[in-house]
Design a protein around this motif. Structure first.
Motif, mmCIF file in Angstrom:
data_model
loop_
_atom_site.group_PDB
_atom_site.id
_atom_site.type_symbol
_atom_site.label_atom_id
_atom_site.label_comp_id
_atom_site.label_asym_id
_atom_site.label_seq_id
_atom_site.Cartn_x
_atom_site.Cartn_y
_atom_site.Cartn_z
ATOM 1 N N VAL A 131 -2.435 -0.841 38.030
ATOM 2 C CA VAL A 131 -2.571 -2.399 37.406
ATOM 3 C C VAL A 131 -3.693 -3.075 38.361
ATOM 4 C CG1 VAL A 131 -1.178 -4.185 36.907
ATOM 5 C CG2 VAL A 131 -0.195 -2.067 36.285
ATOM 6 N N ARG A 132 -3.601 -2.707 39.553
ATOM 7 C CA ARG A 132 -4.421 -3.438 40.559
ATOM 8 C C ARG A 132 -5.829 -3.139 40.311
ATOM 9 N NH1 ARG A 132 -3.998 -0.980 46.274
ATOM 10 N NH2 ARG A 132 -5.463 0.140 45.248
ATOM 11 N N THR A 133 -6.095 -1.803 40.191
ATOM 12 C CA THR A 133 -7.707 -1.391 39.876
ATOM 13 C C THR A 133 -8.051 -2.212 38.397
ATOM 14 O OG1 THR A 133 -7.074 0.798 40.718
ATOM 15 C CG2 THR A 133 -9.136 0.703 39.332
ATOM 16 N N MET A 134 -7.269 -2.254 37.427
ATOM 17 C CA MET A 134 -7.506 -2.893 36.031
ATOM 18 C C MET A 134 -7.647 -4.469 36.195
ATOM 19 S SD MET A 134 -4.721 -0.964 33.255
ATOM 20 C CE MET A 134 -5.311 -1.828 32.250
ATOM 21 N N PHE A 135 -6.710 -4.699 37.106
ATOM 22 C CA PHE A 135 -7.218 -6.228 37.363
ATOM 23 C C PHE A 135 -8.226 -6.730 37.979
ATOM 24 C CE2 PHE A 135 -5.850 -10.620 39.029
ATOM 25 C CZ PHE A 135 -5.386 -11.194 38.097
ATOM 26 N N ALA A 136 -8.493 -5.656 39.311
ATOM 27 C CA ALA A 136 -9.927 -5.889 40.002
ATOM 28 C C ALA A 136 -11.100 -5.778 39.161
ATOM 29 C CB ALA A 136 -9.759 -4.883 41.126
ATOM 30 N N PHE A 137 -11.072 -5.171 38.081
ATOM 31 C CA PHE A 137 -12.263 -4.734 37.313
ATOM 32 C C PHE A 137 -12.461 -6.009 36.290
ATOM 33 C CE2 PHE A 137 -12.715 -0.497 39.127
ATOM 34 C CZ PHE A 137 -13.931 0.077 38.707
ATOM 35 N N GLY A 138 -11.192 -6.205 35.895
ATOM 36 C CA GLY A 138 -11.250 -7.386 34.903
ATOM 37 C C GLY A 138 -11.873 -8.742 35.499
ATOM 38 N N LEU A 139 -11.468 -9.147 36.713
ATOM 39 C CA LEU A 139 -11.866 -10.108 37.605
ATOM 40 C C LEU A 139 -13.415 -10.010 37.836
ATOM 41 C CD1 LEU A 139 -9.083 -11.185 39.959
ATOM 42 C CD2 LEU A 139 -9.709 -12.437 38.021
ATOM 43 N N SER A 140 -13.809 -8.960 38.109
ATOM 44 C CA SER A 140 -15.240 -8.761 38.582
ATOM 45 C C SER A 140 -16.295 -8.640 37.336
ATOM 46 C CB SER A 140 -15.476 -7.150 39.188
ATOM 47 O OG SER A 140 -14.564 -7.192 40.409
ATOM 48 N N PHE A 141 -15.765 -8.275 36.164
ATOM 49 C CA PHE A 141 -16.717 -8.282 35.103
ATOM 50 C C PHE A 141 -16.803 -9.742 34.433
ATOM 51 C CE2 PHE A 141 -17.069 -4.283 32.409
ATOM 52 C CZ PHE A 141 -17.110 -3.495 33.602
ATOM 53 N N GLN A 142 -16.203 -10.833 35.363
ATOM 54 C CA GLN A 142 -16.616 -12.130 34.873
ATOM 55 C C GLN A 142 -18.034 -12.629 35.749
ATOM 56 O OE1 GLN A 142 -14.463 -13.849 33.046
ATOM 57 N NE2 GLN A 142 -13.298 -11.942 32.938
ATOM 58 N N ILE A 143 -18.630 -12.011 36.315
ATOM 59 C CA ILE A 143 -19.848 -12.002 36.928
ATOM 60 C C ILE A 143 -20.746 -12.554 36.044
ATOM 61 C CG2 ILE A 143 -21.825 -11.155 38.288
ATOM 62 C CD1 ILE A 143 -19.853 -9.756 40.019
ATOM 63 N N PRO A 144 -21.225 -11.850 34.881
ATOM 64 C CA PRO A 144 -22.422 -12.561 34.000
ATOM 65 C C PRO A 144 -21.985 -13.915 33.577
ATOM 66 C CG PRO A 144 -21.300 -10.451 33.112
ATOM 67 C CD PRO A 144 -20.799 -10.668 34.432
ATOM 68 N N PHE A 145 -20.750 -13.816 33.087
ATOM 69 C CA PHE A 145 -20.245 -15.078 32.364
ATOM 70 C C PHE A 145 -20.431 -16.504 33.456
ATOM 71 C CE2 PHE A 145 -16.355 -18.092 32.211
ATOM 72 C CZ PHE A 145 -16.742 -18.500 30.886
ATOM 73 N N LEU A 146 -20.073 -16.264 34.753
ATOM 74 C CA LEU A 146 -20.296 -17.126 35.581
ATOM 75 C C LEU A 146 -21.617 -17.422 35.949
ATOM 76 C CD1 LEU A 146 -17.277 -16.144 38.168
ATOM 77 C CD2 LEU A 146 -17.330 -17.976 36.721
ATOM 78 N N MET A 147 -22.620 -16.581 36.019
ATOM 79 C CA MET A 147 -23.670 -16.708 36.295
ATOM 80 C C MET A 147 -24.501 -17.562 34.996
ATOM 81 S SD MET A 147 -24.914 -13.083 37.527
ATOM 82 C CE MET A 147 -26.544 -13.154 37.595
ATOM 83 N N VAL A 148 -23.934 -17.133 33.896
ATOM 84 C CA VAL A 148 -24.589 -17.927 32.581
ATOM 85 C C VAL A 148 -23.894 -19.307 32.605
ATOM 86 C CG1 VAL A 148 -24.721 -18.168 30.156
ATOM 87 C CG2 VAL A 148 -24.828 -15.970 31.013
ATOM 88 N N MET A 149 -23.010 -19.689 33.028
ATOM 89 C CA MET A 149 -22.274 -20.866 32.954
ATOM 90 C C MET A 149 -23.004 -21.811 34.275
ATOM 91 S SD MET A 149 -20.188 -21.503 30.788
ATOM 92 C CE MET A 149 -20.993 -20.621 29.565
ATOM 93 N N ALA A 150 -23.313 -21.265 35.261
ATOM 94 C CA ALA A 150 -24.029 -21.851 36.380
ATOM 95 C C ALA A 150 -25.603 -22.261 36.034
ATOM 96 C CB ALA A 150 -23.984 -21.108 37.438
ATOM 97 N N GLY A 151 -25.928 -21.512 35.009
ATOM 98 C CA GLY A 151 -27.247 -21.558 34.662
ATOM 99 C C GLY A 151 -27.199 -22.704 33.401
ATOM 100 N N LYS A 152 -26.352 -22.815 32.730
ATOM 101 C CA LYS A 152 -26.217 -23.834 31.483
ATOM 102 C C LYS A 152 -25.876 -25.184 32.151
ATOM 103 C CE LYS A 152 -24.374 -22.998 27.588
ATOM 104 N NZ LYS A 152 -25.448 -23.360 26.639
ATOM 105 N N ALA A 153 -25.367 -25.115 33.302
ATOM 106 C CA ALA A 153 -24.832 -26.418 34.010
ATOM 107 C C ALA A 153 -26.042 -26.991 34.678
ATOM 108 C CB ALA A 153 -23.464 -26.219 34.793
ATOM 109 N N GLY A 154 -26.975 -26.164 34.874
ATOM 110 C CA GLY A 154 -28.429 -26.632 35.843
ATOM 111 C C GLY A 154 -28.060 -26.532 37.117
ATOM 112 N N ILE A 155 -26.919 -25.688 37.559
ATOM 113 C CA ILE A 155 -26.758 -25.623 39.006
ATOM 114 C C ILE A 155 -27.947 -24.630 39.746
ATOM 115 C CG2 ILE A 155 -25.090 -24.806 40.807
ATOM 116 C CD1 ILE A 155 -22.975 -25.457 38.786
ATOM 117 N N VAL A 156 -28.034 -23.550 38.878
ATOM 118 C CA VAL A 156 -28.966 -22.450 39.516
ATOM 119 C C VAL A 156 -29.901 -22.333 38.224
ATOM 120 C CG1 VAL A 156 -27.998 -21.777 41.614
ATOM 121 C CG2 VAL A 156 -27.289 -20.835 39.410
ATOM 122 N N LYS A 157 -30.889 -21.341 38.712
ATOM 123 C CA LYS A 157 -31.849 -20.902 37.688
ATOM 124 C C LYS A 157 -32.044 -19.462 37.873
ATOM 125 C CE LYS A 157 -34.997 -25.115 37.414
ATOM 126 N NZ LYS A 157 -36.204 -25.539 37.494
#
Length: 259
Positions: A170-196
């Motif tokens: 379960v810990r491994t699944m949870f770790a991978f699940g959280l880590s797969f949020q990386i592209p989502f967070l990058m896109v949100m930061a780009g859309k908010a104009g924080i970074v390019k």
């Protein structure tokens, strides 16, 4: 003089408390809903705990013919392990509710068009989380277990403990699940104009090092698991750069058309 200062300070404190009280009540309401969802999901998971455990144990049995059973060394260990498994599965399944409640708490301070992003955000974050957990269970776990079981032989018998093994899965699944949020967070930061997107390209080396460190910490120092987590994250990071550039370009076009 001290009494005068105290008398003038008390009304100010009362006004401050009155201002923050609605936010405090709102936060309490959201946290309560999250806790209720965790308890409900945990209760349902406990009802099917034995089946879930059987599902999680099967990859271990497939990894080596020498492993055909798990053990527990303390009398209450099996009972406690089922409760822990149900709680961890409850946390996994209630993740969309956590996201939604967090967004609903933040949304009153946002603009109308930003509030509409809530459903999209929850959908994509949940999809990525589920994809990461599924990738861990169906793609990574079998390879990891085959590697770990390769050390077993007739003179070295593996006796995996029931509770620790389930926690590991379960810990491994949870770790991978959280880590797969990386592209989502990058896109949100780009859309908010924080970074390019260019920033992510220029700082690629530093982010790669951060991914390696994050993977190492999430997998509790397991080098094999670190490699299996870091490699797909590198690919997701590059996908995040592409998507950030794509959505940033769309935002520019929309602004130019509006002007």
């Amino acid at each position: 003089m001290a009494d005068y200062n105290l008398q003038s300070t008390i009304p100010a404190l009362e006004r401050s408390l009155a201002f923050f009280r609605p936010h405090h009540l709102e936060l309490k309401n959201r946290v309560t809903k999250v806790l209720v969802s965790i308890v409900a999901c945990t209760a349902v998971a406990y009802m099917f705990a034995e089946r879930i455990a059987t599902l999680f144990i099967q990859p271990l049995f497939n990894a080596s013919p020498l492993v055909h059973r798990l053990v527990y060394t303390n009398l209450p260990e099996a009972f406690v392990s089922y409760i822990k498994l149900a709680l961890l599965v409850g946390l996994l399944t209630s993740f969309p509710v956590m996201l939604y409640q967090a967004w609903m708490f933040i949304s009153p301070g946002l603009k109308k068009n930003e509030k509409k992003l809530g459903i999209i955000i929850v959908f994509w974050a949940t999809l990525l989380f589920s994809g990461g957990a599924a990738f861990a269970f169906f793609a990574v776990m079998p390879k990891m277990l085959v590697y770990f079981m390769s050390y077993a032989n007739e003179g070295l018998e593996p006796l995996p403990k029931f509770g620790k093994y389930l926690t590991f899965v379960v810990r491994t699944m949870f770790a991978f699940g959280l880590s797969f949020q990386i592209p989502f967070l990058m896109v949100m930061a780009g859309k908010a104009g924080i970074v390019k997107a260019r920033y992510f390209r220029d700082k690629r080396t530093y982010f790669y090092i951060a991914i390696l460190v994050l993977s190492f910490l999430l997998t509790a120092g397991d080098f094999m698991a670190t490699a299996l987590l870091a490699i797909p994250l590198f690919g997701l990071y590059e996908a995040g750069i592409f998507l950030t550039a794509l959505f940033s370009g769309k935002n520019k076009e929309q602004k130019e058309n509006t002007i």
